[in-house]
Design a protein around this motif. Structure first.
Motif, mmCIF file in Angstrom:
data_model
loop_
_atom_site.group_PDB
_atom_site.id
_atom_site.type_symbol
_atom_site.label_atom_id
_atom_site.label_comp_id
_atom_site.label_asym_id
_atom_site.label_seq_id
_atom_site.Cartn_x
_atom_site.Cartn_y
_atom_site.Cartn_z
ATOM 1 N N TYR A 47 0.864 -1.178 0.000
ATOM 2 C CA TYR A 47 0.000 0.000 0.000
ATOM 3 C C TYR A 47 0.903 1.231 0.000
ATOM 4 O O TYR A 47 1.483 1.586 1.034
ATOM 5 N N VAL A 48 1.055 1.847 -1.164
ATOM 6 C CA VAL A 48 1.933 3.002 -1.322
ATOM 7 C C VAL A 48 1.132 4.250 -0.961
ATOM 8 O O VAL A 48 0.088 4.520 -1.549
ATOM 9 N N ILE A 49 1.635 4.983 0.006
ATOM 10 C CA ILE A 49 0.908 6.102 0.586
ATOM 11 C C ILE A 49 1.328 7.419 -0.072
ATOM 12 O O ILE A 49 2.508 7.768 -0.072
ATOM 13 N N GLY A 50 0.342 8.138 -0.591
ATOM 14 C CA GLY A 50 0.574 9.465 -1.155
ATOM 15 C C GLY A 50 0.462 10.529 -0.079
ATOM 16 O O GLY A 50 0.092 10.245 1.064
ATOM 17 N N SER A 51 0.751 11.768 -0.447
ATOM 18 C CA SER A 51 0.826 12.848 0.544
ATOM 19 C C SER A 51 -0.512 13.117 1.245
ATOM 20 O O SER A 51 -0.544 13.369 2.449
ATOM 21 N N GLU A 52 -1.618 13.073 0.526
ATOM 22 C CA GLU A 52 -2.924 13.314 1.154
ATOM 23 C C GLU A 52 -3.260 12.212 2.164
ATOM 24 O O GLU A 52 -3.703 12.471 3.283
#
Length: 187
Positions: A47-52
């Motif tokens: 699960y690659v987490i983006g900034s938001e």
């Protein structure tokens, strides 16, 4: 040489404020999926987490850390909370690793070992790309709020790691016992 990469890799706890290139992250993920896994169960999920999403998760992370260290409603609680948000948001890239659950205990154990191998592959390729990784565990992985945000059904997948990835601020030293001190030979 591979042995050099293995011996020199370190867990990194502080990162430069520099983003991780998508191509580098994808090289790490590609290496991860080539880990050995009994019966080709491929039990890992990433699960690659983006900034938001990182902002949303930072609040869960901070809440759990503050609850562990201070009484809710106190000045100390707010201080711990604020520090934890800042710390979590300073991580250039967050990747959660999940393990598909299996009711067969032998397969579940094999699958956990496979996921650990996948994480090691990820870390070694990251190191080769001059990226550092910290393999973290803790309450954020078991929080129902995390599962809800990521759309994970905890009856199907267990989060086993939060990988914090970035360019190291500094590389710590490390020592290990000689392998002879932890090895027995039998005829």
């Amino acid at each position: 040489m591979l042995i050099s990469c293995i011996k020199n890799r370190r867990s990194i706890f502080q990162f430069q404020p520099k983003s991780v290139p998508k191509i580098a992250l994808e090289q790490c993920l590609d290496a991860a999926i080539w880990a050995p896994n009994h019966g080709l169960t491929e039990p890992w999920r990433f699960y690659v987490i983006g900034s938001e999403m990182q902002w949303k998760l930072a609040n869960i992370y901070a809440q759990k850390r503050a609850e562990k260290r201070a009484s809710p409603g106190t000045e100390n609680f707010q201080s711990v909370y604020d520090h934890a948000v800042k710390k979590f948001m300073a991580i250039p890239q967050v990747v959660f690793v999940g393990q598909l659950l299996n009711t067969n205990l032998v397969i579940a154990k094999e699958d956990y070992a496979a996921c650990a191998c996948a994480i090691q592959n990820f870390q070694l390729v990251a190191w080769e790309l001059e990226l550092g990784v910290q393999w973290s565990t803790g309450p954020i992985l078991t929080a129902s709020e995390t599962a809800n945000l990521l759309g994970i059904d905890f009856t199907q997948v267990e989060l086993i790691a939060a990988l914090y990835v970035g360019y190291p601020k500094a590389i710590p030293g490390s020592t290990r016992k000689e392998f002879q001190s932890v090895t027995q030979y039998y005829d």
